[in-house]
Design a protein around this motif. Sequence first.
Motif, PDB file in Angstrom:
ATOM      1  N   TYR A 237       0.273 -12.072   4.876  1.00 51.29           N
ATOM      2  CA  TYR A 237       1.127 -11.291   5.768  1.00 51.29           C
ATOM      3  C   TYR A 237       2.356 -10.769   5.018  1.00 51.29           C
ATOM      4  CZ  TYR A 237       3.705 -10.126  10.013  1.00 51.29           C
ATOM      5  OH  TYR A 237       4.385  -9.474  10.998  1.00 51.29           O
ATOM      6  N   ALA A 238       2.940 -11.640   4.185  1.00 54.60           N
ATOM      7  CA  ALA A 238       4.112 -11.232   3.411  1.00 54.60           C
ATOM      8  C   ALA A 238       3.734 -10.114   2.436  1.00 54.60           C
ATOM      9  CB  ALA A 238       4.681 -12.423   2.651  1.00 54.60           C
ATOM     10  N   LEU A 239       2.556 -10.257   1.819  1.00 55.37           N
ATOM     11  CA  LEU A 239       2.077  -9.205   0.926  1.00 55.37           C
ATOM     12  C   LEU A 239       1.967  -7.880   1.667  1.00 55.37           C
ATOM     13  CD1 LEU A 239      -0.761 -10.624  -1.352  1.00 55.37           C
ATOM     14  CD2 LEU A 239       1.323  -9.421  -2.033  1.00 55.37           C
ATOM     15  N   TRP A 240       1.437  -7.963   2.885  1.00 61.80           N
ATOM     16  CA  TRP A 240       1.295  -6.748   3.689  1.00 61.80           C
ATOM     17  C   TRP A 240       2.659  -6.120   3.948  1.00 61.80           C
ATOM     18  CZ3 TRP A 240       3.220  -6.379   8.790  1.00 61.80           C
ATOM     19  CH2 TRP A 240       2.959  -5.157   9.410  1.00 61.80           C
ATOM     20  N   ILE A 241       3.636  -6.961   4.321  1.00 64.25           N
ATOM     21  CA  ILE A 241       4.971  -6.422   4.608  1.00 64.25           C
ATOM     22  C   ILE A 241       5.550  -5.739   3.374  1.00 64.25           C
ATOM     23  CG2 ILE A 241       7.380  -7.065   5.087  1.00 64.25           C
ATOM     24  CD1 ILE A 241       6.460  -8.944   7.159  1.00 64.25           C
ATOM     25  N   ILE A 242       5.388  -6.384   2.222  1.00 67.97           N
ATOM     26  CA  ILE A 242       5.975  -5.803   1.009  1.00 67.97           C
ATOM     27  C   ILE A 242       5.247  -4.518   0.612  1.00 67.97           C
ATOM     28  CG2 ILE A 242       6.358  -6.173  -1.461  1.00 67.97           C
ATOM     29  CD1 ILE A 242       6.641  -9.207  -0.693  1.00 67.97           C
ATOM     30  N   LEU A 243       3.910  -4.568   0.620  1.00 71.02           N
ATOM     31  CA  LEU A 243       3.138  -3.432   0.117  1.00 71.02           C
ATOM     32  C   LEU A 243       3.081  -2.266   1.089  1.00 71.02           C
ATOM     33  CD1 LEU A 243       0.064  -4.973  -1.693  1.00 71.02           C
ATOM     34  CD2 LEU A 243       1.940  -3.669  -2.670  1.00 71.02           C
ATOM     35  N   PHE A 244       2.936  -2.565   2.391  1.00 66.19           N
ATOM     36  CA  PHE A 244       2.664  -1.473   3.321  1.00 66.19           C
ATOM     37  C   PHE A 244       3.796  -1.167   4.289  1.00 66.19           C
ATOM     38  CE2 PHE A 244      -1.545  -2.696   1.929  1.00 66.19           C
ATOM     39  CZ  PHE A 244      -2.089  -1.453   1.651  1.00 66.19           C
ATOM     40  N   VAL A 245       4.852  -1.983   4.272  1.00 67.79           N
ATOM     41  CA  VAL A 245       5.995  -1.650   5.125  1.00 67.79           C
ATOM     42  C   VAL A 245       7.192  -1.246   4.277  1.00 67.79           C
ATOM     43  CG1 VAL A 245       7.562  -2.474   6.920  1.00 67.79           C
ATOM     44  CG2 VAL A 245       5.180  -3.201   6.925  1.00 67.79           C
ATOM     45  N   ILE A 246       7.567  -2.119   3.339  1.00 67.12           N
ATOM     46  CA  ILE A 246       8.787  -1.853   2.578  1.00 67.12           C
ATOM     47  C   ILE A 246       8.545  -0.817   1.481  1.00 67.12           C
ATOM     48  CG2 ILE A 246      10.561  -2.892   1.109  1.00 67.12           C
ATOM     49  CD1 ILE A 246      10.127  -5.487   2.707  1.00 67.12           C
ATOM     50  N   ALA A 247       7.469  -1.041   0.687  1.00 63.25           N
ATOM     51  CA  ALA A 247       7.210  -0.123  -0.430  1.00 63.25           C
ATOM     52  C   ALA A 247       7.051   1.334   0.017  1.00 63.25           C
ATOM     53  CB  ALA A 247       5.989  -0.591  -1.225  1.00 63.25           C
ATOM     54  N   PRO A 248       6.273   1.632   1.065  1.00 64.75           N
ATOM     55  CA  PRO A 248       6.124   3.046   1.440  1.00 64.75           C
ATOM     56  C   PRO A 248       7.439   3.726   1.796  1.00 64.75           C
ATOM     57  CG  PRO A 248       4.433   1.751   2.486  1.00 64.75           C
ATOM     58  CD  PRO A 248       5.369   0.785   1.851  1.00 64.75           C
ATOM     59  N   ILE A 249       8.315   3.002   2.495  1.00 62.72           N
ATOM     60  CA  ILE A 249       9.598   3.616   2.861  1.00 62.72           C
ATOM     61  C   ILE A 249      10.417   3.905   1.607  1.00 62.72           C
ATOM     62  CG2 ILE A 249      11.768   3.290   4.108  1.00 62.72           C
ATOM     63  CD1 ILE A 249      10.234   1.472   6.020  1.00 62.72           C
TER      64      ILE A 249
END
Lengths: 267, 267
Positions: free
Chosen positions: A14-26
């Motif tokens: 879940y943390a990986l998802w947040i970093i890769l697909f929430v924070i990184a794209p922004i």
Amino acid sequence: MENKTLRSLYMLPYALWIILFVIAPILLVVYFSFFDIEGNFSLENYKNFFTATYLQMTLNSFWYAFLITLFSLLVAYPTAYVLTRTKHKQLWLLLIIVPSWINLLLKAYAFIGIFGTHGAANQFLDWIGIGSRQLLFTDFSFVFVAVYIFIPFMILPIFNALDNLNPSLLYASKDLGASKWTTFRRVIFPLTIDGVKSGCQVVFIPALSLFMLTRLIAGNRVITLGTAIEQQFLVTQNWGMGATIAVFLIIIMVGFMALTSLRRRGV
Amino acid sequence: MENKSSSFANIFLVLIFFILYAPIFYLIFYSFNSGGTMSGFEGFTFDWYRELFQDTRLLIIVLNTLVIALLSALIATIIGVFGAISIRSYKKRRTRNSLLSLNNVLIVSPDVIIGASFLILFTLAGIQLGFYSVLLSHIAFSIPIVVLMVLPKLLEMSSSLEDAARDLGASNWNVLTKVTLPYISPGIFAGFFMALTYSLDDFAVTFFVTGNGFSTLSVEIYSLARRGISLNINALSTIMFIVTILLVIVYYYLTQRSGTKGVGLRR
């Protein structure tokens, strides 16, 4: 202690998802907004955004989103109100929601047929004596179809707010001699304003960024922020400018959310 | 007086239902038109359906769409459930809230921005646009929905259930599979189902991250609809409408079941 390691094990994907697909794209969007079309670092995109063309487009986009939200609200509020008074209201609500589960593109496609030169809308206009006219590729058809698509999303939160309303408040208002209109204005509407606000949230922001409708229904006459982003990314291949517009759309979105939720705390 | 207003309300409701469903039935009606246009019904025919089932390219696209939807919903559900479990394990309110706001970023962001930022991400990461980029983005935007469906169920569950299991000597794995997961299973099913429908419906995000040669139904309908009316799309939408209705019935059944359970516990 063992629980801590277990938790981090659960947390990992879940943390990986947040970093890769929430924070990184922004961050990537913000980063790319500083590059011009040749890939040089510059503020040119921001300079461009503040030229008349883009400001006009932003204003237009706002105006259409405002119209779409307003008309959705005008249709959705009474509908939600009537729905809460019906027997089997959950079933009726479900039936209102069903069309929103039909693929968006199919609904847009249906309106190409209905608003077409010989479509049902023009046949109806002929029949009542107004005569057929160009409906497709106009502002009217764009707003109409957008409202059609957003109505269920507006009804749902308002319905929930109305449904949670304590009926004894209405009786009290009636007992104290308030007319129906006064009861609505002073009791029902203020108490359901949260539903209206979340309804406006779920309509206004997507309405700013619709791009398939502008292409299919408005025939490229209407350019919204969403259309512009799509154009810059996929047609012009100017990612920097697209990212800049996206940055502004994000800022507008955050602002709008803050506006609608700040007042919520105040009420 | 009361009667009069309620009959007015009924007419209003009927009108809304008519407007919501008319375009859908308009599509279905003309899917049987031998005339080949969406105006002027000439005769009844199944030709468009026959043509649809002979179109192997389209059938492959349908298959792609289904595979993407099922796979992405499954993976998103697994990650989402673990995410929800770990969010619950943070006792501090602030940590929980900030995790939840990160969770909701993709739900409130306009599709165009999600699509554009994922396009940048995949391009930078060197992932070729096609099946995997579409799958990854569908997983990414489905995870927060699953979390939102599962978390309320988890919070509703008293932690003494798990403590009791542990006291009785259950291992962590046993607690998870024998106590926690069965308890929250209605939320898991609802989350899986929502992820499935989001994936099936998505157009904007997919449009950005599909390369040439890979397409989902929404994207295909968009490109067909831009070329104008073809009654194949009508036939396709009729089938999709029926499938949607079936899915709604399944979903209604699931939520009814979980709803009664939830209500019983909350009271």
